[in-house]
Scaffold this motif. Sequence first.
Motif, PDB file in Angstrom:
ATOM      1  N   GLU A 279       0.841  -1.090   0.057  1.00  0.00           N
ATOM      2  CA  GLU A 279       0.039   0.020  -0.103  1.00  0.00           C
ATOM      3  C   GLU A 279       0.791   1.389  -0.092  1.00  0.00           C
ATOM      4  OE1 GLU A 279      -3.914   1.170   2.184  1.00  0.00           O
ATOM      5  OE2 GLU A 279      -2.316   1.152   3.602  1.00  0.00           O
ATOM      6  N   CYS A 280       0.416   2.195  -0.567  1.00  0.00           N
ATOM      7  CA  CYS A 280       1.158   3.533  -0.839  1.00  0.00           C
ATOM      8  C   CYS A 280       0.454   4.486  -0.821  1.00  0.00           C
ATOM      9  CB  CYS A 280       1.776   3.578  -2.174  1.00  0.00           C
ATOM     10  SG  CYS A 280       3.297   2.427  -2.583  1.00  0.00           S
ATOM     11  N   LEU A 281       1.105   5.748  -0.114  1.00  0.00           N
ATOM     12  CA  LEU A 281       0.383   7.175  -0.352  1.00  0.00           C
ATOM     13  C   LEU A 281       0.333   7.371  -1.843  1.00  0.00           C
ATOM     14  CD1 LEU A 281      -0.572   9.691   1.076  1.00  0.00           C
ATOM     15  CD2 LEU A 281       2.119  10.351   1.083  1.00  0.00           C
ATOM     16  N   LEU A 282      -0.516   8.231  -2.364  1.00  0.00           N
ATOM     17  CA  LEU A 282      -0.587   8.381  -3.879  1.00  0.00           C
ATOM     18  C   LEU A 282      -1.274   9.661  -3.721  1.00  0.00           C
ATOM     19  CD1 LEU A 282      -0.285   6.971  -6.476  1.00  0.00           C
ATOM     20  CD2 LEU A 282      -2.529   6.182  -6.537  1.00  0.00           C
ATOM     21  N   ARG A 283      -0.331  10.765  -3.395  1.00  0.00           N
ATOM     22  CA  ARG A 283      -0.818  11.965  -3.473  1.00  0.00           C
ATOM     23  C   ARG A 283      -0.554  12.970  -4.583  1.00  0.00           C
ATOM     24  NH1 ARG A 283       1.634  14.449   2.001  1.00  0.00           N
ATOM     25  NH2 ARG A 283      -0.150  13.199   2.773  1.00  0.00           N
ATOM     26  N   ARG A 284      -1.631  13.736  -5.083  1.00  0.00           N
ATOM     27  CA  ARG A 284      -1.582  14.340  -5.927  1.00  0.00           C
ATOM     28  C   ARG A 284      -0.916  15.843  -5.800  1.00  0.00           C
ATOM     29  NH1 ARG A 284      -4.912  14.522 -10.608  1.00  0.00           N
ATOM     30  NH2 ARG A 284      -6.408  12.927  -9.735  1.00  0.00           N
ATOM     31  N   LEU A 285      -0.006  16.366  -6.581  1.00  0.00           N
ATOM     32  CA  LEU A 285       0.853  17.481  -6.342  1.00  0.00           C
ATOM     33  C   LEU A 285       0.395  18.436  -7.240  1.00  0.00           C
ATOM     34  CD1 LEU A 285       4.121  16.066  -5.554  1.00  0.00           C
ATOM     35  CD2 LEU A 285       2.461  16.546  -3.896  1.00  0.00           C
ATOM     36  N   SER A 286       0.519  19.850  -7.076  1.00  0.00           N
ATOM     37  CA  SER A 286       0.222  20.985  -7.848  1.00  0.00           C
ATOM     38  C   SER A 286       1.573  21.623  -8.049  1.00  0.00           C
ATOM     39  CB  SER A 286      -0.801  21.827  -7.363  1.00  0.00           C
ATOM     40  OG  SER A 286      -0.374  22.586  -6.056  1.00  0.00           O
ATOM     41  N   SER A 287       2.670  21.398  -7.308  1.00  0.00           N
ATOM     42  CA  SER A 287       3.880  21.812  -7.560  1.00  0.00           C
ATOM     43  C   SER A 287       4.888  20.733  -7.457  1.00  0.00           C
ATOM     44  CB  SER A 287       4.012  23.043  -6.394  1.00  0.00           C
ATOM     45  OG  SER A 287       4.029  22.414  -5.161  1.00  0.00           O
ATOM     46  N   PRO A 288       6.383  21.069  -8.102  1.00  0.00           N
ATOM     47  CA  PRO A 288       7.309  20.277  -7.878  1.00  0.00           C
ATOM     48  C   PRO A 288       7.610  19.589  -6.509  1.00  0.00           C
ATOM     49  CG  PRO A 288       7.962  22.083  -9.198  1.00  0.00           C
ATOM     50  CD  PRO A 288       6.749  22.595  -8.415  1.00  0.00           C
TER      51      PRO A 288
END
Length: 289
Positions: A279-288
């Motif tokens: 299981e992984c954290l799957l975090r959407r980013l808006s910056s690098p």
Amino acid sequence: MPTREAAADILHLHVDGVGRFHADGGAKNHIGTIFGGRLIAQSLAAAIATVADMPITSAHVYFLAAGQVDLPVEYRVDCLRDSRRFANRQVMALQEGQAIFTLMAQFHAPEDGFVHQHAMMPDVPPPEAVMPLQQYVREMEAQIDLSAIRNFSGAMPMEMRPIAPERYFMERTNGSRDFWFRLPSAVMVDDPRLQQCLLAYASDYWLGGVMAIPHVFPTNGRELLISSLDHALWFHRPARCDQWLLHHTVSPSASDGLGLAQGQIFDREGRLIASTAQECLLRRLSSPV
């Protein structure tokens, strides 16, 4: 192709006392922390040092905090059970007194029993017919995500030869991800249980990324932060990590910022060597990153 760490370095532990060890942090992963596979391998190596003869049958781990490569890692092994056929160990990894990782491992003495394998190895080209990952990244540099060049053009934990890499480097599909891998320096390791440790090390690489393939380019970059939360591994048959092995990975689900990946590891003859889950954290980013 060059690999990031040699087998001897991955497995090297300093003995501090009964059930107490420490080791260096090794090379950084994509997000600048200790590669999770290294923690798994070294924890298993510490557990093995307290169990006579029996091979590992399974390991279940949680990543509790990011490991810092410039700090030593302390491993504490607790004996939970010793019987004629089974042994169980719990290993805690700490840095500066803080727990960063925990592992539960089961050992079992082989015995006569039923045998079957229903898992089928995917129909893929042999590794000799597949392009090394770094070569693919170099040749496709003008067409692929910049994070791919950053993360996959240099030395990596293992030699990697992905099957049909264009499906996840340049397309967003719902398919699986298959890749050949090996750790050439494992040729110097004779102990079958230490080969299991090296397989555990390798099993953590490129497993979780399959869950991001339908959405974004599957590595840490400007759109995605992916980080392992737990990892499970079941050992079915012995194998050597200096020989090519195929990891077949799929992701059955992702939601609420988390994703699940599952894998099967086969040898060249199609034998199922191990099963994996993560299981992984799957975090959407808006910056690098």
